[in-house]
Write an enzyme that holds these catalytic residues in place. Sequence first.
Site, short mmCIF file in Angstrom:
data_model
loop_
_atom_site.label_atom_id
_atom_site.label_comp_id
_atom_site.label_asym_id
_atom_site.label_seq_id
_atom_site.Cartn_x
_atom_site.Cartn_y
_atom_site.Cartn_z
N GLU A 187 1.02 -1.12 0.07
CA GLU A 187 -0.07 0.07 0.03
C GLU A 187 0.90 1.15 -0.05
O GLU A 187 1.99 1.33 0.66
CB GLU A 187 -0.68 -0.28 1.25
CG GLU A 187 -1.63 0.99 1.49
CD GLU A 187 -2.58 1.10 3.03
OE1 GLU A 187 -2.18 0.04 3.69
OE2 GLU A 187 -3.51 1.64 3.08
N LYS A 240 -9.47 2.33 -1.83
CA LYS A 240 -9.67 1.87 -0.37
C LYS A 240 -10.96 2.10 0.04
O LYS A 240 -11.25 3.29 0.19
CB LYS A 240 -8.52 2.00 0.37
CG LYS A 240 -8.58 1.38 1.59
CD LYS A 240 -7.26 1.59 2.53
CE LYS A 240 -7.15 0.93 3.61
NZ LYS A 240 -6.15 1.27 4.59
N CYS A 283 -5.20 -3.65 2.52
CA CYS A 283 -4.88 -3.42 4.15
C CYS A 283 -6.13 -3.69 4.85
O CYS A 283 -6.50 -4.72 4.88
CB CYS A 283 -4.15 -2.19 4.22
SG CYS A 283 -3.07 -2.47 5.77
C1 ACM Z 1 -4.05 0.10 7.07
O1 ACM Z 1 -5.17 -0.11 6.63
N1 ACM Z 1 -3.04 0.52 6.37
C2 ACM Z 1 -3.75 -0.38 8.63
#
Ligand code: ACM
Length: 286
Positions: A61, A132, A165
């Site tokens: 990420e 995301k 993530c």
């Molecule tokens: C995250 O979502 N970077 C913990």
Amino acid sequence: MARGPQIGLLIDPFHPFKLLFSTMRIGYVQMEPIFGEVRRNLRHAKNMMRQQNADLWVLPELFATGYQFTAQEEATALAEPVPEGPTTQDLITFAHERRCHIVAGLAESHESNVYNSAVLVGPSGFLTRYRKVHLFSEEKCWFTPGDIPFPVIDIGEAKVGMMICFDHFFPEVARTLTLQGAQIIAHPANLVMPVYAQLTMRARAIENGVFTVTANRVGSEARTDKRLRFTGESQIVSPSGDILVQSSKDKQEARVVKIDPAVARDKSLNPYNDRLADRRVDFYNL
Ligand code: ACM
């Protein structure tokens, strides 16, 4: 327990007397991005990918910018349009030269918004993006929550889905990708909570019968008085939950395993049970 790579022997349905080794090399880069050093981080990731051949690479990420933003202006300044931005274009050139596909997490600018996104590129160019959906902690201060559906793309060797993530906390994400046919879930990450994702992604792999590739980062960032320590232990998990490879908590490395993606098409557990067909959606009050 770490296991060796899976190599599958298949019958080609169009040429039933021909046996095929249907292997695919999937890998990740576990690296330590330096905040704001986009060109350096990109060069570093490419150098690590050059060490081995893979059909599909997953990078962490926000691999190009680093993670710990301190102001909206900073996120806006470091974000890039997708696919026109230099990082996505550079990854496309690399994917073309090396005949591979790459999933990479980056900060995406679009209109007046900044998204915590991942791109999927291949030898023929840009394929798709994911923004995301489940933003974690202070990410909510810099990023706009994702506003497009979870993508699944056929890259030839397999169908690949993307999540980022903290999405691992929400089993609906991996299930949604699986219902769309994903055989491999690419999971760029910057994990800061120890162990959780390494466990949940094994569960996501088992319950959905898919391969998962979690590309986490290492090192720490202390751009405020709160030091963030990233937990490493990137891993690739098989549909039966075996950890095919896992990295250390702190070392930068690129790892590749051979898999048979066809294994992830079979959702049965025994002659009576199937992970997808047995779902009782009429009882799920979601
Ligand atoms: C995250 O979502 N970077 C913990």
